[in-house]
Design a protein around this motif. Structure first.
Motif, short mmCIF file in Angstrom:
data_model
loop_
_atom_site.label_atom_id
_atom_site.label_comp_id
_atom_site.label_asym_id
_atom_site.label_seq_id
_atom_site.Cartn_x
_atom_site.Cartn_y
_atom_site.Cartn_z
N ALA A 143 39.46 34.99 52.09
CA ALA A 143 40.91 35.02 52.24
C ALA A 143 41.62 34.51 50.99
N VAL A 144 41.10 33.44 50.40
CA VAL A 144 41.69 32.89 49.18
C VAL A 144 41.65 33.92 48.05
N GLU A 145 40.50 34.54 47.84
CA GLU A 145 40.37 35.55 46.79
C GLU A 145 41.30 36.73 47.05
N HIS A 146 41.34 37.18 48.29
CA HIS A 146 42.18 38.32 48.67
C HIS A 146 43.66 38.03 48.41
N GLN A 147 44.11 36.84 48.77
CA GLN A 147 45.51 36.47 48.56
C GLN A 147 45.86 36.44 47.07
N LEU A 148 45.01 35.88 46.27
CA LEU A 148 45.27 35.81 44.84
C LEU A 148 45.35 37.21 44.22
#
Length: 309
Positions: free
Chosen positions: A34-39
């Protein structure tokens, strides 16, 4: 605050959901994804452990582990705001000290709720938390959930504290938001908190936004922020209406359960599990969400091409 500090906090910040396995344990692999996707979708940073993250249904240890994971995966790319709020000042300080160890950019804390406190007691709570760490503080104003309405005098006093840099303003009262800007000055950060009125909040002077629905449609809100920065106000209502079409569907069922199910459909989360006593979706509600998801280009635009197993 310096201009560099101000710029670090201007943008759209996702109030991260907490992915969980079917047994209720934290799904750290999905959280990393989720963190990677958001960035990748243009999110400026993360608001970790707040209402959307089921913060008050997590243990203190779980809240610390989640923050540690987000900080590690983020690796300095986005701005990280750790929500450390608890009813207890002592526990809030414990989480604030941990956030300091994690080198986050700021802490935030919801107004203490349940017990009926005066503005004097609330002010003392924030002052004690700020005294415990050098990290800047962002007040979290959410009267719809806490039942606490802060006064203009309170905001003016807090804006003069050297460590209090702004407020997460989760209210539909944009007149009040405008008054905070007028009373507290341009260097007191205001984060719009109700996603459905972000365009109005930006016009009223919000420096950015911290949003729950940014989990499922981060791209459209990143675009809205860019338009606001360029003062292209006339272009914003079209995108806001597209986002609000999703929000209208979402609030007809339930905010967080809906978002988790969409994150599951988007391939970001492995399961849509949400902790009780929060709403558990029925089979009919899941079918309704699936049908809307398939018909909505905003939600499908933020679907992962390849997800974890």
């Amino acid at each position: 605050m310096t201009n560099d500090t101000l710029e670090k906090f201007k943008g759209t910040f996702t109030a991260l959901l907490t992915p969980m396995m079917e047994d209720g344990s934290i799904d750290f692999a999905s959280l990393e994804q989720a963190v990677e996707h958001q960035l990748r979708q243009g999110t400026k940073g993360f608001y970790v452990g707040g209402s959307t993250g089921e913060g008050f249904l997590l243990t203190l240890e779980e809240r610390m582990q989640i923050l540690e994971t987000v900080v590690r995966v983020n690796a300095g790319r986005g701005t990280v705001i750790a929500h450390v709020g608890c009813i207890s000042t002592r526990e809030t300080i414990k989480l604030a000290k941990h956030a300091e160890q994690m080198n986050v950019d700021a802490v935030s804390a919801v107004v203490p709720f349940y017990y009926k406190l005066s503005m004097t007691e609330i002010k003392r709570h924030y002052e004690d938390v700020m005294a415990s760490t050098p990290l800047p503080m962002i007040i979290y104003h959410f009267p719809g959930a806490t039942g606490v309405s802060l006064t203009m005098d309170f905001y003016e006093q807090m804006s003069k504290h050297p460590k209090c840099i702004g407020v997460k303003f989760t209210s539909l009262n944009l007149f009040e938001m405008e008054q905070i800007r007028a009373k507290c000055g341009k260097d007191f950060l205001i984060f719009n908190g109700h996603d459905e009125v972000y365009t109005g909040g930006a016009i009223m002077g919000a420096d950015g936004a911290i949003g729950s629905t940014f989990n499922i449609m981060p791209g459209i809100f990143a675009k809205l922020f860019s338009l606001a920065q360029a003062k292209q106000w006339e272009a914003m209502p079209v995108l806001q209406s597209q986002a609000n079409e999703v929000i209208t569907e979402l609030i007809s069922i339930d905010v967080m359960a809906y978002e988790k199910y969409v994150m599951y459909l988007q391939g970001v989360f492995r399961t849509p599990f949400i902790r009780q006593p929060l709403k558990q979706l029925t089979a009919d509600e899941k079918r309704k969400i699936e049908a809307f998801f398939q018909s909505n280009e905003v939600l499908k635009a933020d679907t992962l091409k390849q997800s974890i197993g």
